[in-house]
Design a protein around this motif. Structure first.
Motif, PDB file in Angstrom:
ATOM      1  N   ARG A 151      33.134  56.325  76.476  1.00 45.24           N
ATOM      2  CA  ARG A 151      31.720  56.499  76.828  1.00 45.24           C
ATOM      3  C   ARG A 151      31.568  57.606  77.873  1.00 45.24           C
ATOM      4  NH1 ARG A 151      31.616  50.768  76.510  1.00 45.24           N
ATOM      5  NH2 ARG A 151      31.817  50.599  78.779  1.00 45.24           N
ATOM      6  N   TRP A 152      32.514  57.678  78.812  1.00 46.73           N
ATOM      7  CA  TRP A 152      32.494  58.757  79.801  1.00 46.73           C
ATOM      8  C   TRP A 152      32.614  60.111  79.110  1.00 46.73           C
ATOM      9  CZ3 TRP A 152      36.219  62.460  80.741  1.00 46.73           C
ATOM     10  CH2 TRP A 152      36.035  63.246  81.880  1.00 46.73           C
ATOM     11  N   LEU A 153      33.549  60.211  78.155  1.00 44.52           N
ATOM     12  CA  LEU A 153      33.759  61.465  77.446  1.00 44.52           C
ATOM     13  C   LEU A 153      32.497  61.882  76.695  1.00 44.52           C
ATOM     14  CD1 LEU A 153      35.881  63.616  76.732  1.00 44.52           C
ATOM     15  CD2 LEU A 153      36.532  62.202  74.771  1.00 44.52           C
ATOM     16  N   GLU A 154      31.839  60.924  76.052  1.00 44.38           N
ATOM     17  CA  GLU A 154      30.617  61.231  75.327  1.00 44.38           C
ATOM     18  C   GLU A 154      29.481  61.619  76.269  1.00 44.38           C
ATOM     19  OE1 GLU A 154      31.090  58.470  71.325  1.00 44.38           O
ATOM     20  OE2 GLU A 154      30.310  57.565  73.159  1.00 44.38           O
ATOM     21  N   GLY A 155      29.419  60.965  77.405  1.00 39.36           N
ATOM     22  CA  GLY A 155      28.372  61.293  78.369  1.00 39.36           C
ATOM     23  C   GLY A 155      28.557  62.667  78.981  1.00 39.36           C
ATOM     24  N   GLU A 156      29.812  63.041  79.229  1.00 41.39           N
ATOM     25  CA  GLU A 156      30.099  64.345  79.829  1.00 41.39           C
ATOM     26  C   GLU A 156      30.049  65.479  78.807  1.00 41.39           C
ATOM     27  OE1 GLU A 156      30.605  64.917  83.085  1.00 41.39           O
ATOM     28  OE2 GLU A 156      30.269  62.796  83.518  1.00 41.39           O
ATOM     29  N   ARG A 157      30.294  65.163  77.546  1.00 42.98           N
ATOM     30  CA  ARG A 157      30.299  66.155  76.453  1.00 42.98           C
ATOM     31  C   ARG A 157      31.159  67.371  76.806  1.00 42.98           C
ATOM     32  NH1 ARG A 157      26.682  65.674  72.155  1.00 42.98           N
ATOM     33  NH2 ARG A 157      25.626  63.660  72.210  1.00 42.98           N
ATOM     34  N   VAL A 158      32.393  67.084  77.183  1.00 41.64           N
ATOM     35  CA  VAL A 158      33.337  68.139  77.555  1.00 41.64           C
ATOM     36  C   VAL A 158      33.679  68.972  76.318  1.00 41.64           C
ATOM     37  CG1 VAL A 158      35.604  68.611  78.534  1.00 41.64           C
ATOM     38  CG2 VAL A 158      34.252  66.693  79.384  1.00 41.64           C
ATOM     39  N   GLU A 159      33.660  70.304  76.488  1.00 36.39           N
ATOM     40  CA  GLU A 159      33.840  71.186  75.338  1.00 36.39           C
ATOM     41  C   GLU A 159      35.278  71.225  74.814  1.00 36.39           C
ATOM     42  OE1 GLU A 159      30.269  72.896  77.541  1.00 36.39           O
ATOM     43  OE2 GLU A 159      32.222  72.054  78.092  1.00 36.39           O
ATOM     44  N   VAL A 160      36.281  71.118  75.690  1.00 38.16           N
ATOM     45  CA  VAL A 160      37.675  71.304  75.285  1.00 38.16           C
ATOM     46  C   VAL A 160      38.504  70.083  75.670  1.00 38.16           C
ATOM     47  CG1 VAL A 160      39.734  72.755  75.506  1.00 38.16           C
ATOM     48  CG2 VAL A 160      37.463  73.814  75.557  1.00 38.16           C
ATOM     49  N   LEU A 161      39.210  69.520  74.699  1.00 39.22           N
ATOM     50  CA  LEU A 161      40.170  68.439  74.934  1.00 39.22           C
ATOM     51  C   LEU A 161      41.552  69.078  74.945  1.00 39.22           C
ATOM     52  CD1 LEU A 161      38.767  65.821  72.380  1.00 39.22           C
ATOM     53  CD2 LEU A 161      37.980  66.315  74.707  1.00 39.22           C
ATOM     54  N   HIS A 162      42.277  68.950  76.037  1.00 36.52           N
ATOM     55  CA  HIS A 162      43.475  69.765  76.273  1.00 36.52           C
ATOM     56  C   HIS A 162      44.580  68.884  76.836  1.00 36.52           C
ATOM     57  CE1 HIS A 162      45.108  73.741  78.235  1.00 36.52           C
ATOM     58  NE2 HIS A 162      46.081  72.984  77.752  1.00 36.52           N
ATOM     59  N   GLY A 163      45.725  68.812  76.150  1.00 33.97           N
ATOM     60  CA  GLY A 163      46.802  68.021  76.728  1.00 33.97           C
ATOM     61  C   GLY A 163      48.000  67.839  75.828  1.00 33.97           C
ATOM     62  N   VAL A 164      48.898  66.967  76.272  1.00 33.87           N
ATOM     63  CA  VAL A 164      50.120  66.663  75.541  1.00 33.87           C
ATOM     64  C   VAL A 164      49.759  66.072  74.178  1.00 33.87           C
ATOM     65  CG1 VAL A 164      52.216  65.266  75.563  1.00 33.87           C
ATOM     66  CG2 VAL A 164      51.397  66.317  77.677  1.00 33.87           C
ATOM     67  N   LEU A 165      50.449  66.511  73.143  1.00 33.67           N
ATOM     68  CA  LEU A 165      50.094  66.167  71.772  1.00 33.67           C
ATOM     69  C   LEU A 165      49.996  64.666  71.539  1.00 33.67           C
ATOM     70  CD1 LEU A 165      49.593  67.007  68.828  1.00 33.67           C
ATOM     71  CD2 LEU A 165      52.085  66.986  68.512  1.00 33.67           C
ATOM     72  N   SER A 166      50.962  63.888  72.017  1.00 33.51           N
ATOM     73  CA  SER A 166      50.941  62.446  71.745  1.00 33.51           C
ATOM     74  C   SER A 166      49.716  61.787  72.366  1.00 33.51           C
ATOM     75  CB  SER A 166      52.217  61.781  72.259  1.00 33.51           C
ATOM     76  OG  SER A 166      52.406  62.040  73.634  1.00 33.51           O
ATOM     77  N   SER A 167      49.267  62.264  73.517  1.00 35.60           N
ATOM     78  CA  SER A 167      48.063  61.709  74.138  1.00 35.60           C
ATOM     79  C   SER A 167      46.830  62.022  73.294  1.00 35.60           C
ATOM     80  CB  SER A 167      47.881  62.265  75.548  1.00 35.60           C
ATOM     81  OG  SER A 167      48.949  61.888  76.388  1.00 35.60           O
ATOM     82  N   ILE A 168      46.738  63.250  72.793  1.00 33.99           N
ATOM     83  CA  ILE A 168      45.618  63.635  71.947  1.00 33.99           C
ATOM     84  C   ILE A 168      45.641  62.823  70.644  1.00 33.99           C
ATOM     85  CG2 ILE A 168      44.588  65.526  70.649  1.00 33.99           C
ATOM     86  CD1 ILE A 168      44.187  65.903  73.602  1.00 33.99           C
ATOM     87  N   ARG A 169      46.817  62.598  70.110  1.00 36.04           N
ATOM     88  CA  ARG A 169      46.931  61.824  68.862  1.00 36.04           C
ATOM     89  C   ARG A 169      46.475  60.376  69.081  1.00 36.04           C
ATOM     90  NH1 ARG A 169      50.338  58.628  65.731  1.00 36.04           N
ATOM     91  NH2 ARG A 169      50.384  59.228  63.525  1.00 36.04           N
ATOM     92  N   MET A 170      46.892  59.771  70.198  1.00 33.73           N
ATOM     93  CA  MET A 170      46.459  58.407  70.506  1.00 33.73           C
ATOM     94  C   MET A 170      44.945  58.334  70.674  1.00 33.73           C
ATOM     95  SD  MET A 170      49.497  57.316  73.168  1.00 33.73           S
ATOM     96  CE  MET A 170      48.639  55.824  73.657  1.00 33.73           C
ATOM     97  N   LEU A 171      44.380  59.367  71.319  1.00 33.79           N
ATOM     98  CA  LEU A 171      42.936  59.401  71.477  1.00 33.79           C
ATOM     99  C   LEU A 171      42.250  59.497  70.119  1.00 33.79           C
ATOM    100  CD1 LEU A 171      40.498  59.648  73.496  1.00 33.79           C
ATOM    101  CD2 LEU A 171      40.684  62.113  73.120  1.00 33.79           C
ATOM    102  N   ALA A 172      42.763  60.356  69.240  1.00 26.43           N
ATOM    103  CA  ALA A 172      42.170  60.516  67.917  1.00 26.43           C
ATOM    104  C   ALA A 172      42.202  59.198  67.136  1.00 26.43           C
ATOM    105  CB  ALA A 172      42.897  61.615  67.150  1.00 26.43           C
ATOM    106  N   LEU A 173      43.306  58.481  67.222  1.00 26.17           N
ATOM    107  CA  LEU A 173      43.404  57.195  66.526  1.00 26.17           C
ATOM    108  C   LEU A 173      42.382  56.197  67.078  1.00 26.17           C
ATOM    109  CD1 LEU A 173      47.293  56.876  66.285  1.00 26.17           C
ATOM    110  CD2 LEU A 173      45.707  57.242  64.383  1.00 26.17           C
ATOM    111  N   SER A 174      42.209  56.189  68.394  1.00 23.75           N
ATOM    112  CA  SER A 174      41.240  55.276  69.016  1.00 23.75           C
ATOM    113  C   SER A 174      39.809  55.642  68.627  1.00 23.75           C
ATOM    114  CB  SER A 174      41.394  55.303  70.541  1.00 23.75           C
ATOM    115  OG  SER A 174      42.682  54.899  70.925  1.00 23.75           O
ATOM    116  N   VAL A 175      39.522  56.956  68.624  1.00 30.25           N
ATOM    117  CA  VAL A 175      38.180  57.407  68.254  1.00 30.25           C
ATOM    118  C   VAL A 175      37.894  57.080  66.795  1.00 30.25           C
ATOM    119  CG1 VAL A 175      36.783  59.487  67.880  1.00 30.25           C
ATOM    120  CG2 VAL A 175      38.029  59.181  70.024  1.00 30.25           C
ATOM    121  N   ARG A 176      38.878  57.293  65.939  1.00 31.66           N
ATOM    122  CA  ARG A 176      38.681  57.001  64.515  1.00 31.66           C
ATOM    123  C   ARG A 176      38.448  55.505  64.305  1.00 31.66           C
ATOM    124  NH1 ARG A 176      41.593  59.828  59.507  1.00 31.66           N
ATOM    125  NH2 ARG A 176      40.287  61.428  60.430  1.00 31.66           N
ATOM    126  N   LYS A 177      39.168  54.666  65.048  1.00 32.13           N
ATOM    127  CA  LYS A 177      39.014  53.223  64.891  1.00 32.13           C
ATOM    128  C   LYS A 177      37.620  52.756  65.260  1.00 32.13           C
ATOM    129  CE  LYS A 177      41.223  48.878  66.238  1.00 32.13           C
ATOM    130  NZ  LYS A 177      42.328  48.243  67.027  1.00 32.13           N
TER     131      LYS A 177
END
Length: 230
Positions: A151-177
């Motif tokens: 909800r914080w990420l959606e509220g801030e509407r940050v333009e760039v998601l930047h980081g270690v691949l496994s963290s981004i992958r975990m985030l993508a799985l959570s968002v998709r769920k």
């Protein structure tokens, strides 16, 4: 031409290290300045264990005092992490290098990034551009419950998601769920681990934006990045 330039820079780096850094002066001081690859082969290779044990002897004679240096850790993906000291002013070229990478893929200095990385990799204080409101970077709030963080990420509407691949992958799985994000970022930037085609598809399909991957080390900065449009 490029080979000659690379060789000249290598020789200058060796000369500087032997002259100005106690560790290299002790290790390589008795060797001649290399004139070709055969001469270079006489220089013994160093391991990460050698560098960990060297401690303060890796600081050059003209380095700032220890309390003026920043300290960060490598990711440890190849074994034990290595602690690296930086002069914050001399580190500016690394920042410019990262800005060049991001700009090649459509990033603007006014865009904001959220960083998915170890806290030890984040600078302890904002640098000049950030204090001017540019190149803003915020850590992703992993300490919060995941639903609250999203909800914080959606509220801030940050333009760039930047980081270690496994963290981004975990985030993508959570968002998709949970059915997706309420907005579409401009760019996803990954580092630190091998990017496979399946993970690229997962991330790009989930966030609806391009993924840019790059390779870097904490010791030398960015080494290579994905070509725009590739």
């Amino acid at each position: 031409m490029v080979k000659r330039l690379a060789w000249a820079r290598l020789v200058r780096a060796i000369h500087h290290a032997r002259r100005a850094v106690p560790f290299y002066r002790a290790r390589y001081g008795g060797l001649a300045t290399p004139r070709d690859r055969a001469d270079l082969a006489a220089y013994p290779l160093l391991s990460k264990a050698d560098l960990r044990e060297a401690g303060a002897s890796l600081l050059s004679y003209g380095a700032p005092s220890r309390d003026r240096l920043s300290e960060r850790s490598s990711s440890g993906s190849s074994g034990r992490p290595v602690r690296v000291l930086f002069d914050p002013l001399a580190e500016l070229p690394r920042r410019v290098q990262e800005l060049r990478l991001l700009s090649a893929h459509g990033f603007r200095p006014t865009d904001r990034q959220v960083i998915f990385d170890a806290p030890s990799h984040m600078p302890p204080r904002p640098f000049l551009l950030q204090r001017l409101g540019l190149w803003r970077r915020d850590p992703f709030p992993w300490e919060r419950p995941l639903a609250e963080s999203l909800r914080w990420l959606e509220g801030e509407r940050v333009e760039v998601l930047h980081g270690v691949l496994s963290s981004i992958r975990m985030l993508a799985l959570s968002v998709r769920k949970r059915g997706g994000l309420a907005y579409r970022p401009k760019l996803v930037v990954t580092k630190g681990e091998l990017l496979d085609p399946g993970t690229r598809r997962l991330v790009e399909d989930t966030f609806g934006c391009p993924l840019v991957d790059y390779y870097a080390t904490e010791e030398v900065g960015i080494i290579a990045w994905q070509e725009p449009g590739a």
